[in-house]
Design a protein around this motif. Structure first.
Motif, PDB file in Angstrom:
ATOM      1  N   ALA A 188       0.835  -1.205   0.000  1.00  0.00           N
ATOM      2  CA  ALA A 188       0.000   0.000   0.000  1.00  0.00           C
ATOM      3  C   ALA A 188       0.869   1.255   0.000  1.00  0.00           C
ATOM      4  CB  ALA A 188      -0.928  -0.005   1.212  1.00  0.00           C
ATOM      5  N   GLN A 189       1.978   1.223   0.747  1.00  0.00           N
ATOM      6  CA  GLN A 189       2.876   2.378   0.772  1.00  0.00           C
ATOM      7  C   GLN A 189       3.548   2.565  -0.582  1.00  0.00           C
ATOM      8  OE1 GLN A 189       3.412   4.695   3.406  1.00  0.00           O
ATOM      9  NE2 GLN A 189       4.303   5.738   1.631  1.00  0.00           N
ATOM     10  N   ALA A 190       3.914   1.460  -1.240  1.00  0.00           N
ATOM     11  CA  ALA A 190       4.505   1.565  -2.578  1.00  0.00           C
ATOM     12  C   ALA A 190       3.527   2.235  -3.535  1.00  0.00           C
ATOM     13  CB  ALA A 190       4.891   0.181  -3.092  1.00  0.00           C
ATOM     14  N   PHE A 191       2.264   1.836  -3.464  1.00  0.00           N
ATOM     15  CA  PHE A 191       1.235   2.446  -4.313  1.00  0.00           C
ATOM     16  C   PHE A 191       1.133   3.942  -4.023  1.00  0.00           C
ATOM     17  CE2 PHE A 191      -3.043   3.798  -5.352  1.00  0.00           C
ATOM     18  CZ  PHE A 191      -3.293   3.188  -6.572  1.00  0.00           C
ATOM     19  N   THR A 192       1.137   4.298  -2.737  1.00  0.00           N
ATOM     20  CA  THR A 192       1.060   5.708  -2.347  1.00  0.00           C
ATOM     21  C   THR A 192       2.276   6.484  -2.849  1.00  0.00           C
ATOM     22  OG1 THR A 192      -0.241   5.179  -0.376  1.00  0.00           O
ATOM     23  CG2 THR A 192       0.924   7.282  -0.380  1.00  0.00           C
ATOM     24  N   THR A 204      -0.399  -2.789  -8.025  1.00  0.00           N
ATOM     25  CA  THR A 204      -1.823  -3.059  -7.809  1.00  0.00           C
ATOM     26  C   THR A 204      -2.083  -4.555  -7.789  1.00  0.00           C
ATOM     27  OG1 THR A 204      -2.543  -0.974  -8.799  1.00  0.00           O
ATOM     28  CG2 THR A 204      -4.137  -2.774  -8.795  1.00  0.00           C
ATOM     29  N   PHE A 205      -1.393  -5.286  -8.665  1.00  0.00           N
ATOM     30  CA  PHE A 205      -1.602  -6.727  -8.748  1.00  0.00           C
ATOM     31  C   PHE A 205      -0.837  -7.487  -7.671  1.00  0.00           C
ATOM     32  CE2 PHE A 205      -3.687  -5.667 -12.546  1.00  0.00           C
ATOM     33  CZ  PHE A 205      -4.422  -6.768 -12.949  1.00  0.00           C
ATOM     34  N   LYS A 206       0.056  -6.810  -6.967  1.00  0.00           N
ATOM     35  CA  LYS A 206       0.732  -7.451  -5.844  1.00  0.00           C
ATOM     36  C   LYS A 206      -0.029  -7.230  -4.544  1.00  0.00           C
ATOM     37  CE  LYS A 206       5.147  -7.863  -5.529  1.00  0.00           C
ATOM     38  NZ  LYS A 206       6.609  -7.667  -5.388  1.00  0.00           N
ATOM     39  N   ASP A 213      -9.783 -10.434  -6.963  1.00  0.00           N
ATOM     40  CA  ASP A 213     -10.366  -9.683  -5.851  1.00  0.00           C
ATOM     41  C   ASP A 213     -10.277  -8.181  -6.068  1.00  0.00           C
ATOM     42  OD1 ASP A 213     -11.029 -11.982  -4.466  1.00  0.00           O
ATOM     43  OD2 ASP A 213      -9.115 -12.049  -3.383  1.00  0.00           O
ATOM     44  N   LEU A 214      -9.627  -7.769  -7.154  1.00  0.00           N
ATOM     45  CA  LEU A 214      -9.503  -6.339  -7.427  1.00  0.00           C
ATOM     46  C   LEU A 214     -10.856  -5.763  -7.835  1.00  0.00           C
ATOM     47  CD1 LEU A 214      -6.163  -6.407  -9.440  1.00  0.00           C
ATOM     48  CD2 LEU A 214      -6.492  -5.405  -7.174  1.00  0.00           C
ATOM     49  N   ARG A 234     -13.511  -2.962  -9.614  1.00  0.00           N
ATOM     50  CA  ARG A 234     -13.601  -2.376 -10.949  1.00  0.00           C
ATOM     51  C   ARG A 234     -12.702  -1.142 -11.057  1.00  0.00           C
ATOM     52  NH1 ARG A 234     -17.526  -1.906 -15.186  1.00  0.00           N
ATOM     53  NH2 ARG A 234     -18.791  -3.468 -14.123  1.00  0.00           N
ATOM     54  N   SER A 235     -12.733  -0.291 -10.038  1.00  0.00           N
ATOM     55  CA  SER A 235     -11.933   0.938 -10.099  1.00  0.00           C
ATOM     56  C   SER A 235     -10.439   0.635 -10.057  1.00  0.00           C
ATOM     57  CB  SER A 235     -12.317   1.877  -8.951  1.00  0.00           C
ATOM     58  OG  SER A 235     -12.072   1.272  -7.691  1.00  0.00           O
ATOM     59  N   GLU A 236     -10.035  -0.377  -9.279  1.00  0.00           N
ATOM     60  CA  GLU A 236      -8.617  -0.741  -9.214  1.00  0.00           C
ATOM     61  C   GLU A 236      -8.128  -1.285 -10.553  1.00  0.00           C
ATOM     62  OE1 GLU A 236      -7.916  -2.009  -4.556  1.00  0.00           O
ATOM     63  OE2 GLU A 236      -9.066  -3.358  -5.840  1.00  0.00           O
ATOM     64  N   LEU A 237      -8.938  -2.123 -11.181  1.00  0.00           N
ATOM     65  CA  LEU A 237      -8.563  -2.664 -12.484  1.00  0.00           C
ATOM     66  C   LEU A 237      -8.522  -1.570 -13.544  1.00  0.00           C
ATOM     67  CD1 LEU A 237     -10.581  -6.000 -12.478  1.00  0.00           C
ATOM     68  CD2 LEU A 237      -8.093  -5.791 -12.649  1.00  0.00           C
ATOM     69  N   ASP A 238      -9.495  -0.680 -13.500  1.00  0.00           N
ATOM     70  CA  ASP A 238      -9.526   0.410 -14.478  1.00  0.00           C
ATOM     71  C   ASP A 238      -8.305   1.313 -14.322  1.00  0.00           C
ATOM     72  OD1 ASP A 238     -11.868  -0.493 -15.605  1.00  0.00           O
ATOM     73  OD2 ASP A 238     -13.166   0.883 -14.489  1.00  0.00           O
ATOM     74  N   LEU A 239      -7.901   1.579 -13.069  1.00  0.00           N
ATOM     75  CA  LEU A 239      -6.728   2.421 -12.846  1.00  0.00           C
ATOM     76  C   LEU A 239      -5.461   1.711 -13.313  1.00  0.00           C
ATOM     77  CD1 LEU A 239      -5.383   4.966 -11.771  1.00  0.00           C
ATOM     78  CD2 LEU A 239      -5.313   3.896  -9.499  1.00  0.00           C
ATOM     79  N   ALA A 240      -5.342   0.419 -13.024  1.00  0.00           N
ATOM     80  CA  ALA A 240      -4.164  -0.331 -13.469  1.00  0.00           C
ATOM     81  C   ALA A 240      -4.072  -0.328 -14.991  1.00  0.00           C
ATOM     82  CB  ALA A 240      -4.218  -1.764 -12.940  1.00  0.00           C
ATOM     83  N   LEU A 241      -5.207  -0.507 -15.654  1.00  0.00           N
ATOM     84  CA  LEU A 241      -5.221  -0.484 -17.116  1.00  0.00           C
ATOM     85  C   LEU A 241      -4.837   0.897 -17.637  1.00  0.00           C
ATOM     86  CD1 LEU A 241      -5.821  -1.774 -19.847  1.00  0.00           C
ATOM     87  CD2 LEU A 241      -8.246  -1.216 -19.503  1.00  0.00           C
TER      88      LEU A 241
END
Length: 233
Positions: free
Chosen positions: A111-115, A139-141, A147-148, A150-157
């Protein structure tokens, strides 16, 4: 001495990744303490500052000057120190994010890496495609892919696509694994939403990789899997 003059005298420095993200003095310190580069006879900086000590701990995972390996916890603590001490705070935040991505073991680490990647993107925008790709990767780690949200997948894409767009716009060297990762995101979106178009896009990314690496058995294998799941119609 100008940096370019030094590079002409020591050509290997052109190929060291540290020069792409650190000040020359910090890179010289790292190289001078690496036995693999002993023949270069590089003299390290006269003053070893707390920032340099923290930077080495974060990037290399070693204590300075003992060269003893740090524990994961100590290395991540060094990254926190580096963020606090560095003149280029945003650069240090990006390095911490990379280290957390590489060696982090907990949900809090990811989570900190994402931030951290988000902070770099907000501060520097399109300065580097890798920060967008790294945020997509982390995001995938953080969760099982199914379990991701919709918004997480859309952001990763969106992130991995932006990374590809930046590379294409700057005519930089293509990075096939970006297309591979995007294809995997498309595959996950297909599994969750059942939209045939995602599989079509994944196959297109595999085909693009094959134009760059026509002899890649991994890519051919992955493409065959996507084709297998391509619905009729």
């Amino acid at each position: 001495m100008e940096q370019n003059d030094f590079r002409r005298r020591v050509p290997i420095l052109d190929h060291l990744p540290c020069l792409r993200r650190l000040r020359l003095v910090s890179c010289l310190l790292i190289v001078s303490h690496n036995p693999a580069h002993a023949e270069l006879n590089i003299i390290p900086p006269f003053e070893v500052t707390p920032e340099i000590v923290a930077m080495r701990g974060c990037i290399e995972g070693v204590a300075h000057p003992s060269e003893l390996d740090l524990t994961t916890e100590a290395q991540l603590a060094a990254c926190d120190d580096h963020v606090t001490l560095a003149e280029d705070r945003i650069g240090a935040v990006g390095i911490r994010g990379l280290t957390l991505y590489d060696i982090g073991t907990t949900d809090d680490h990811r989570a900190q890496a994402f931030t951290d990647f988000t902070e770099v993107i907000e501060a520097r925008g399109d300065a580097s495609p890798s920060v967008y790709a790294n945020r997509a990767f982390v995001t995938f780690k953080r969760k099982n892919r199914l379990d991701l949200s919709r918004s997480e997948l859309d952001l990763a894409l969106a992130d991995i696509t932006r990374a590809i767009e930046i590379i294409e716009a700057t005519a930089a060297r293509p990075r096939p694994y970006y297309f591979e990762r995007r294809a995997m995101i498309y595959g996950t979106l297909f599994e969750k939403r059942g939209d045939r178009d995602y599989i079509v896009r994944a196959i297109a990314d595999m085909d693009h990789i094959l134009t760059l690496q026509p002899d890649s058995p991994r890519t051919r294998w992955m493409k065959a899997i996507f084709v297998k799941y391509l619905p009729e119609g």
